[in-house]
Design a protein around this motif. Structure first.
Motif, PDB file in Angstrom:
ATOM      1  N   TRP A  88      10.707 -12.683   5.909  1.00  0.00           N
ATOM      2  CA  TRP A  88       9.960 -12.098   4.776  1.00  0.00           C
ATOM      3  C   TRP A  88      10.344 -10.634   4.594  1.00  0.00           C
ATOM      4  CZ3 TRP A  88       6.410  -8.038   5.057  1.00  0.00           C
ATOM      5  CH2 TRP A  88       5.732  -7.769   3.873  1.00  0.00           C
ATOM      6  N   ARG A 148      14.217 -10.076   3.520  1.00  0.00           N
ATOM      7  CA  ARG A 148      14.633 -10.490   2.167  1.00  0.00           C
ATOM      8  C   ARG A 148      14.110  -9.530   1.099  1.00  0.00           C
ATOM      9  NH1 ARG A 148      10.309 -15.151   0.327  1.00  0.00           N
ATOM     10  NH2 ARG A 148      10.729 -14.464  -1.783  1.00  0.00           N
ATOM     11  N   CYS A 181      13.882  -6.144   1.595  1.00  0.00           N
ATOM     12  CA  CYS A 181      14.082  -4.747   2.007  1.00  0.00           C
ATOM     13  C   CYS A 181      15.560  -4.385   2.107  1.00  0.00           C
ATOM     14  CB  CYS A 181      13.411  -4.538   3.366  1.00  0.00           C
ATOM     15  SG  CYS A 181      13.443  -2.828   3.898  1.00  0.00           S
ATOM     16  N   MET A 182      15.908  -3.215   1.546  1.00  0.00           N
ATOM     17  CA  MET A 182      17.299  -2.761   1.681  1.00  0.00           C
ATOM     18  C   MET A 182      17.358  -1.484   2.506  1.00  0.00           C
ATOM     19  SD  MET A 182      16.592  -0.248  -0.357  1.00  0.00           S
ATOM     20  CE  MET A 182      15.393   0.003  -1.634  1.00  0.00           C
ATOM     21  N   ARG A 201      19.604  -7.598   3.824  1.00  0.00           N
ATOM     22  CA  ARG A 201      18.734  -8.218   2.815  1.00  0.00           C
ATOM     23  C   ARG A 201      19.319  -9.546   2.334  1.00  0.00           C
ATOM     24  NH1 ARG A 201      17.555  -5.654  -3.044  1.00  0.00           N
ATOM     25  NH2 ARG A 201      19.803  -5.854  -3.065  1.00  0.00           N
ATOM     26  N   VAL A 209      11.568   0.629   9.557  1.00  0.00           N
ATOM     27  CA  VAL A 209      10.245   1.247   9.706  1.00  0.00           C
ATOM     28  C   VAL A 209       9.257   0.242  10.288  1.00  0.00           C
ATOM     29  CG1 VAL A 209       9.503   0.764   7.322  1.00  0.00           C
ATOM     30  CG2 VAL A 209       8.486   2.658   8.547  1.00  0.00           C
ATOM     31  N   TYR A 246      11.329  -4.680  12.552  1.00  0.00           N
ATOM     32  CA  TYR A 246      11.668  -6.106  12.509  1.00  0.00           C
ATOM     33  C   TYR A 246      13.017  -6.316  13.185  1.00  0.00           C
ATOM     34  CZ  TYR A 246       7.825  -6.439   9.240  1.00  0.00           C
ATOM     35  OH  TYR A 246       6.590  -6.384   8.668  1.00  0.00           O
ATOM     36  N   TYR A 284      14.605  -6.897  -6.775  1.00  0.00           N
ATOM     37  CA  TYR A 284      13.173  -6.733  -6.525  1.00  0.00           C
ATOM     38  C   TYR A 284      12.319  -7.302  -7.665  1.00  0.00           C
ATOM     39  CZ  TYR A 284      14.017  -4.123  -2.334  1.00  0.00           C
ATOM     40  OH  TYR A 284      14.398  -3.792  -1.066  1.00  0.00           O
ATOM     41  N   GLN A 296      12.001 -13.918  -6.964  1.00  0.00           N
ATOM     42  CA  GLN A 296      11.418 -13.897  -5.618  1.00  0.00           C
ATOM     43  C   GLN A 296      10.300 -14.937  -5.499  1.00  0.00           C
ATOM     44  OE1 GLN A 296      12.543 -12.528  -3.024  1.00  0.00           O
ATOM     45  NE2 GLN A 296      13.761 -10.743  -3.604  1.00  0.00           N
ATOM     46  N   THR A 312      18.691  -2.919  -6.487  1.00  0.00           N
ATOM     47  CA  THR A 312      17.367  -2.430  -6.092  1.00  0.00           C
ATOM     48  C   THR A 312      16.383  -2.398  -7.259  1.00  0.00           C
ATOM     49  OG1 THR A 312      18.034  -0.144  -6.472  1.00  0.00           O
ATOM     50  CG2 THR A 312      18.330  -0.999  -4.246  1.00  0.00           C
ATOM     51  N   ALA A 347      13.101   6.274  -3.496  1.00  0.00           N
ATOM     52  CA  ALA A 347      12.785   5.420  -2.342  1.00  0.00           C
ATOM     53  C   ALA A 347      13.869   4.368  -2.144  1.00  0.00           C
ATOM     54  CB  ALA A 347      11.437   4.745  -2.547  1.00  0.00           C
ATOM     55  N   SER A 348      14.621   4.094  -3.196  1.00  0.00           N
ATOM     56  CA  SER A 348      15.683   3.084  -3.114  1.00  0.00           C
ATOM     57  C   SER A 348      16.999   3.682  -2.623  1.00  0.00           C
ATOM     58  CB  SER A 348      15.904   2.474  -4.494  1.00  0.00           C
ATOM     59  OG  SER A 348      16.281   3.483  -5.421  1.00  0.00           O
ATOM     60  N   ASP A 365       8.299   5.194   3.736  1.00  0.00           N
ATOM     61  CA  ASP A 365       7.695   4.061   4.456  1.00  0.00           C
ATOM     62  C   ASP A 365       6.812   3.226   3.533  1.00  0.00           C
ATOM     63  OD1 ASP A 365       8.906   5.320   6.535  1.00  0.00           O
ATOM     64  OD2 ASP A 365       7.107   5.647   7.737  1.00  0.00           O
ATOM     65  N   PHE A 398       8.569   0.029   2.108  1.00  0.00           N
ATOM     66  CA  PHE A 398       9.285  -0.940   2.935  1.00  0.00           C
ATOM     67  C   PHE A 398       8.310  -1.732   3.796  1.00  0.00           C
ATOM     68  CE2 PHE A 398      12.403   2.551   2.286  1.00  0.00           C
ATOM     69  CZ  PHE A 398      13.284   1.825   1.496  1.00  0.00           C
ATOM     70  N   PRO A 399       8.729  -2.964   4.180  1.00  0.00           N
ATOM     71  CA  PRO A 399       7.856  -3.769   5.035  1.00  0.00           C
ATOM     72  C   PRO A 399       7.544  -3.054   6.335  1.00  0.00           C
ATOM     73  CG  PRO A 399       9.724  -5.070   4.223  1.00  0.00           C
ATOM     74  CD  PRO A 399       9.998  -3.638   3.870  1.00  0.00           C
ATOM     75  N   PRO A 400       6.362  -3.128   6.862  1.00  0.00           N
ATOM     76  CA  PRO A 400       5.253  -3.963   6.400  1.00  0.00           C
ATOM     77  C   PRO A 400       4.319  -3.256   5.417  1.00  0.00           C
ATOM     78  CG  PRO A 400       4.688  -2.997   8.507  1.00  0.00           C
ATOM     79  CD  PRO A 400       6.058  -2.472   8.155  1.00  0.00           C
ATOM     80  N   PHE A 401       4.694  -2.057   4.957  1.00  0.00           N
ATOM     81  CA  PHE A 401       3.748  -1.276   4.152  1.00  0.00           C
ATOM     82  C   PHE A 401       3.851  -1.548   2.654  1.00  0.00           C
ATOM     83  CE2 PHE A 401       4.693   1.504   7.896  1.00  0.00           C
ATOM     84  CZ  PHE A 401       3.470   1.333   8.511  1.00  0.00           C
ATOM     85  N   ASN A 402       4.977  -2.090   2.222  1.00  0.00           N
ATOM     86  CA  ASN A 402       5.152  -2.261   0.773  1.00  0.00           C
ATOM     87  C   ASN A 402       4.274  -3.394   0.244  1.00  0.00           C
ATOM     88  OD1 ASN A 402       6.619  -4.257   2.042  1.00  0.00           O
ATOM     89  ND2 ASN A 402       8.248  -4.294   0.538  1.00  0.00           N
ATOM     90  N   MET A 462       4.115  -6.640  -1.619  1.00  0.00           N
ATOM     91  CA  MET A 462       5.057  -7.720  -1.929  1.00  0.00           C
ATOM     92  C   MET A 462       4.356  -9.062  -1.793  1.00  0.00           C
ATOM     93  SD  MET A 462       7.991  -8.310  -2.971  1.00  0.00           S
ATOM     94  CE  MET A 462       9.150  -7.259  -3.837  1.00  0.00           C
ATOM     95  N   LEU A 463       5.090 -10.103  -2.150  1.00  0.00           N
ATOM     96  CA  LEU A 463       4.567 -11.451  -1.973  1.00  0.00           C
ATOM     97  C   LEU A 463       4.107 -11.621  -0.529  1.00  0.00           C
ATOM     98  CD1 LEU A 463       7.368 -13.450  -3.817  1.00  0.00           C
ATOM     99  CD2 LEU A 463       5.070 -12.999  -4.669  1.00  0.00           C
TER     100      LEU A 463
END
Lengths: 380, 480
Positions: free
Chosen positions: A13, A16, A18-19, A39, A77, A80, B36, B41, B86, B146-147, B331, B334-338, B340-341
């Motif tokens: 998850w 896919r 995140c870049m 990604r 960050v 993972y 994105y 997605q 992106t 951010a990208s 931050d 990006f995962p886990p903070f973004n 998203m689905l």
């Protein structure tokens, strides 16, 4: 195996969507194709799980064109573990009989043989260095050394002799299983782990000094998990051994380098997975060199190109990655590029040769530098 | 399209760029179908087939780009320029299949002009790598989106991107000096060598933000800045969003300051997002403000910023808080903070003049939270890109539990988006500040431009009469 179902799902998850680590990934930088980015791999693995893509040779190529060097997780960050996700996916490819041909051949070769160190031992003995078969310390070489490596290993053996440390080397040395682990052949990794552990136990040693970074990582983080019984045995990477000898003044620098400029390639398995970044730097300072760090270095250093079985599967890409790292070494303008891993040494030697830069630094293994600074010849 | 014709096109593509630079491999087609944008997605999430291109092509020279566009023109075959992947607006989604032209291999820095403070580069260069190269030479682009880790210089320009420090350095369109572009017919043209002139309308700004609908950008000259001597931050807590907005307005207008950052989070963002990412327990509206440049200038600017904030009862939280935000500024995305689905989210941002922005914020909050109450819709916002005349609100909706059915999920997504966008337009805002239009917002473009829309369509038709360039985007009529 090393990611549970929940961790695997979360990692797919995260990757896919995140870049962020795209710039941490040298393979993506060289190949320049979305499928070969973290990604892209995340999306492809997700699509495989959803049945939108078929498991085939193309997928195998993508999953084996990676370095698995821990840099992506270090950059992430969310921490993972993309590398372990790739190894997990390689395991699925292995189960489906889809390993790339060169990897399959490598594994077949590795199953047929153990490392025969008799010529090395003979050469060491001829140099007047004592090997003590009843010693409680074993040096684990970890691969088939070249003639150039023989000299370096002999110097390390000589250093130990000089410090009155008894040691032995196995004539027939089983492999650590690291390649199998990287390639997703967990069954063979388990067999290899049990065999090497049993061999070491039978030698009645309490400590193993490991020369190769990937073997050291295997012993310290994977062998036990693959079922190898290594209870009661401590593993030490030679870089720690060397630094301890210098710190405890069991060897003394008699011929310091007087400010020779050097830069140092951190082996990924050592710096990122085992946290060994301080000892080599202390050694380089102690022997009188002036260290100029590459950008990046330490725990975020770029791989030399030899990670993840890449030189076996895609040697041209591995060489291109080595060349990029060599260019980072050029930028330091250091006189020497110092390595602490025979894999890095070989890869970066190829990179330097291909770059063919007149201002290129000379390449030296850290053992050779240390040996020179303590004037071992006088003791042999 | 017939198999023979597809094979013929493939032959011609290989002839133009070589075997190694043309792919029809399934994993590649899938990887290039995604960015994105929520729709693909969601489809991937639900295991549904994606809308894929027919070919992925990786040109290495401007001549190759030219050849590719000539082939596409002759076959009236869609072309979708791609670089970082992106985007969030469906800008690269291959709606009609076609050729995705990935510009990443054109990533060379051509020149750093140290007299003029201008860098010229190919468009495929990664934003982070470009910035690192500039830094080595003592410069910065001043563009910190951010990208940055994935986006490219070409993408910055093609989508009118913005970065964290835009309040000081401007948006991408403010930094661009000149462009080289390959037209849909395969001609290589250049805009004027400088952006400021009295030589007619700006051809440069026609291509800036065109999102691949008018041609392919192959070289870019950008203004660069000296690396700042010092960079300082401070943070404040305001009792409500109105006071925070007023503080920012005074800094930008009455005081005519140029902070590197003014980032103001509303109560919901401060309480939820800032707390989650930065670990700060806040009750109010969190604002980070910064300054950079020469030491004396920065000291004075920070003093004036502090004066403005304290006049409006902003509680000073200190430089550590601001620096903590700076160190973790990406931050959030990006995962886990973004966001998203499986949550359904969207950034429905807009820009407006200072006299309208607070009302737009309130209206959109009501439109989303009230209009989609049954779905438990939440609205969060921060104000992050400030101009001498107004500010952008980076506002987002969150549906915690969207429908399982992908079509229903997408319809809901589109409905919320339309509601938010129309609310912006109705109250003096625009469709988008820096994420672009793409496919997602294209259908609302005629509504936004009103009677001016036929002029936009006429420009598109004049430059790309066959409509092969990124078809289905921007709301343009399909011509091929």
């Amino acid at each position: 195996m090393f990611l549970n179902d929940e961790e695997r799902s979360e990692t797919i998850w995260a990757c896919r969507f995140c870049m962020m680590c795209q710039v941490a990934d040298r393979v993506g930088e060289v190949v320049m194709n979305e499928s070969y980015t973290p990604r892209g791999r995340g999306a492809i693995i997700c699509a495989l799980e959803k049945g939108l893509l078929k498991w085939d040779e193309e997928i195998a190529d993508i999953m084996f064109t990676t370095l698995n060097d821990g840099r992506l997780q270090k950059w992430c960050v969310g921490n993972y573990d993309h590398e372990e996700l790739i190894i997990d996916t390689r395991e699925k490819l292995f189960q489906k009989g889809l390993l790339p041909e060169r990897i399959r051949q490598l594994f077949l070769e590795e199953k047929r043989k153990t490392f025969n160190h008799e010529p090395l031992i003979s050469m060491i003995k001829k140099s007047g260095i004592t090997i003590n078969k009843s010693s409680e310390i074993l040096i684990y070489i970890g691969y088939n050394p070249t003639l150039e490596n023989y000299n370096t290993i002999a110097k390390f053996a000589n250093i130990l002799n000089f410090a009155n440390i008894q040691f032995k080397i196995l004539f027939e040395e089983p492999i650590s299983g690291h390649d199998y682990y990287q390639g997703g052949d967990f069954e063979s990794a388990s067999i290899a782990s049990k065999k090497i552990a049993e061999t070491i136990q039978n030698e009645n040693v309490s400590k193993v000094i490991v020369l190769e970074a990937d073997c050291y990582r295997m012993f310290t983080t994977r062998t036990k998990r693959f079922g190898g019984n290594i209870a009661g045995i401590s593993f030490e990477h030679f870089i720690v051994t060397l630094n301890n000898l210098l710190e405890k003044k069991l060897i003394r620098v008699t011929k310091p380098y007087d400010g020779l400029t050097v830069t140092y390639q951190d082996p990924c398995m050592l710096a990122r997975y085992c946290g060994l970044t301080v000892d080599p730097r202390k050694i380089l300072t102690t022997i009188g060199t002036k260290l100029i760090e590459m950008d990046p270095s330490g725990k975020t250093a770029f791989c030399c190109g030899s990670g993840g079985l890449l030189p076996i599967h895609q040697p041209d890409i591995a060489i291109e990655i080595a060349r990029k790292r060599c260019r980072e070494a050029f930028e330091t303008r250091a006189e020497y590029l110092v390595t602490a891993c025979f894999g890095c040494h070989k890869m970066l030697s190829v990179g330097l040769e291909k770059e063919n830069n007149p201002d290129s630094p000379k390449i030296s293994h850290i053992i050779d530098l240390v040996a020179e600074s303590i004037e071992l010849k006088k003791t042999v | 399209m017939s198999t023979f014709l597809l094979n013929q096109i493939k032959t011609e593509l290989i002839d133009a760029v070589g075997w190694d630079n043309v792919s029809t491999r399934e994993p590649d087609l899938l990887a290039y179908s995604l960015d994105y944008y929520a729709a693909p997605q969601i489809w991937l999430d639900r295991g549904l087939p994606l809308q894929k291109p027919d070919f992925i092509v990786h040109p290495e020279t401007v001549n190759q780009v030219s050849s590719l566009l000539k082939i596409a023109s002759r076959h009236r075959f869609p072309v979708i320029p791609y670089s970082g992947g992106t985007g969030s607006q469906g800008g690269i989604t291959p709606l009609y299949g076609g050729i995705i032209i990935d510009m990443k291999k054109m990533d060379r820095i051509v020149k750093i002009d140290e007299d003029s403070y201008v860098v010229t580069s190919q468009p495929g260069i990664n934003g982070y790598r470009l910035e690192k190269e500039l830094n080595k030479n003592g410069y910065t682009l001043g563009h910190y989106p951010a990208s940055v880790y994935g986006a490219t210089l070409g993408g910055y320009i093609a989508a009118r991107g913005t970065g964290t420090l835009s309040t000081k350095y401007g948006k991408a369109e403010d930094m661009v000096i000149s462009l080289e572009v390959v037209t849909p017919q395969g001609e290589t043209i250049r805009t004027l060598p400088v952006p400021n002139h009295a030589c007619g309308s700006s051809l440069l700004q026609l291509y800036v933000g065109s999102e691949g609908t008018l041609g392919i950008i192959t070289e870019i000259s950008m203004r660069i800045e000296p690396l700042p001597q010092v960079r300082k931050f401070n943070a404040y807590l305001f009792k409500d969003i109105k006071d925070g907005l007023e503080a920012g307005r005074r800094m930008m207008t009455e005081k005519r300051l140029r902070p590197n950052t003014i980032r103001l989070y509303d109560e919901n963002s401060s309480d939820r997002i800032v707390k989650k990412v930065l670990g700060l327990d806040l009750n109010g509206c969190y604002m980070v403000v910064g300054s950079e440049g020469q030491e004396e200038f920065v000291a004075l600017e920070m003093k004036l910023i502090n004066q403005v904030c304290t006049e409006l009862d902003g509680k000073e939280l200190g430089p550590e808080s601001g620096e903590h935000w700076w160190n973790h500024r990406y931050d959030f995305y990006f995962p886990p903070f973004n966001l998203m689905l499986p949550e359904l989210t969207g950034t429905v941002e807009t820009t407006a003049t200072y006299d309208k922005i607070h009302n737009i914020y309130l209206m959109k909050k009501e439109a989303i939270e009230g209009g989609f109450k049954d779905w438990g819709a939440r609205y969060i916002a921060h104000f992050s890109h400030w101009f001498p005349w107004g500010v952008m609100t980076y506002d987002r909706f969150i549906i915690p539990t969207p429908p399982d059915d992908p079509v229903e999920a997408l319809q809901l997504h589109n409905s919320i988006w339309a509601k938010a966008a129309r609310t912006s337009l109705e109250h003096g805002g625009i469709l988008n500040d820096h994420h672009g239009i793409g496919f997602k917002l294209g259908w609302l473009m005629p509504e936004q431009y009103g009677k001016a829309w036929p002029t936009m369509q006429a420009i598109k038709d004049a430059i790309d009469p066959m409509g092969i360039m990124n078809p289905g985007k921007f709301g343009f009529i399909r011509r091929f």
